[in-house]
Design an enzyme around this catalytic site. Structure first.
Site: not given
Ligand code: BEZ
Length: 270
Positions: A17-21, A105
């Site tokens: 799951f990605g919630y950022g970049s 990460e």
């Molecule tokens: C992400 O979910 O996009 C993410 C989470 C932690 C570090 C970098 C990206």
């Protein structure tokens, strides 16, 4: 007696799951990307990204909602759903991808697992239709791995004044680019997921950063104009005038010009 409904193929599956970049910079070797959400968390720009130790940028982490409720946060509301994307990684690539993610990460983040709810295209107009063969039975939640910077990690910052945070993001730059680009990319990537996927914390910070950009632009223009005035003054000042006097001339220029003009006006009248 509990019944195991997971097929061997599903047990092998690896979803991230990605919630950022990760929303706009996907991991390698994924074969499915599904927009959707997780619950029980709040997304906040509360994690330092130690790319450049002098001016670490600030990036998002997830805070457990029950913990966040005990804090005093200037942004005192947060959507129930944290939108992002889930990536399915081909089974034979899982180790490789995990290694890649650990390098990318690691910055204080640790591995957690959380149920992810796919946004089904029929209920989310504008989304690409999801291949039904990859969806779990009854479109139920998918177990996903997620990287979280928990409050006990060294890079965790905690609640901050939104304007101070926006100013920090504005002036920070890391190995992967300008911190403000990360923020604005995140806002854009979230908006693209669904009409409901906005996050007011991200939007408010983005608005503040845009306001800072306008302010800086105005200041630059002012500086340029002042520079032009200086060179005009220099061009009209005898060469043997001292820099101090020139400076004084600059500061008093308008007043002096005003008083000479006044004197001339007075002389003309009489
Ligand atoms: C992400 O979910 O996009 C993410 C989470 C932690 C570090 C970098 C990206």
């Amino acid at each position: 007696m509990s019944v195991n409904t997971t097929t061997p193929a599903e047990a092998d599956e690896f979803w991230l799951f990605g919630y950022g970049s990760l929303i706009w910079k996907p991991p390698p070797h994924y074969d499915q990307r599904i927009p959707g959400w997780v619950t029980g968390y709040v997304r906040r720009f509360w994690q330092d990204h130690r790319g450049t130790p002098e001016a670490p940028g600030r990036v998002v982490t997830l805070i457990e909602r029950s913990y966040w409720r005990q804090l005093t946060d200037h942004h005192d509301s947060a959507p129930e759903r944290v939108w992002g994307v889930a990536y399915r990684i081909a089974p034979d690539r899982v180790d490789e991808v995990k290694e890649y993610l650990d390098i990318r990460e690691i910055n204080g983040y640790t591995i957690h697992y959380t149920p992810f709810h796919p946004a089904v295209s029929s209920s989310s107009p504008g989304l690409d239709p999801v291949d039904p063969s990859v969806m779990p039975p009854h479109h139920g939640p998918i177990r996903t791995l997620v990287y979280i910077g928990t409050p006990d990690n060294e890079q965790f910052v905690g609640p901050q004044d939104p304007q101070a945070l926006a100013e920090h993001i504005w002036r920070s730059e890391g190995p992967s680019g300008l911190n403000r680009d990360y923020l604005l990319e995140l806002e854009k990537a979230l908006d693209a997921l669904s009409p409901d996927s906005g996050d007011e914390h991200v939007t408010d910070l983005s608005n503040r950063v845009r306001a800072i950009a306008s302010r800086e632009e105005e200041q630059q223009k002012l500086k340029q104009n002042t520079g032009q005035t200086d060179s005009i003054l220099r061009a009209h000042t005898p060469v043997n005038v001292s820099p101090d006097l020139l400076q004084q001339h600059h500061h008093e220029g308008f007043r002096k010009a005003g008083s000479i003009d006044e004197q001339e006006e007075t002389e003309k009248k009489f």
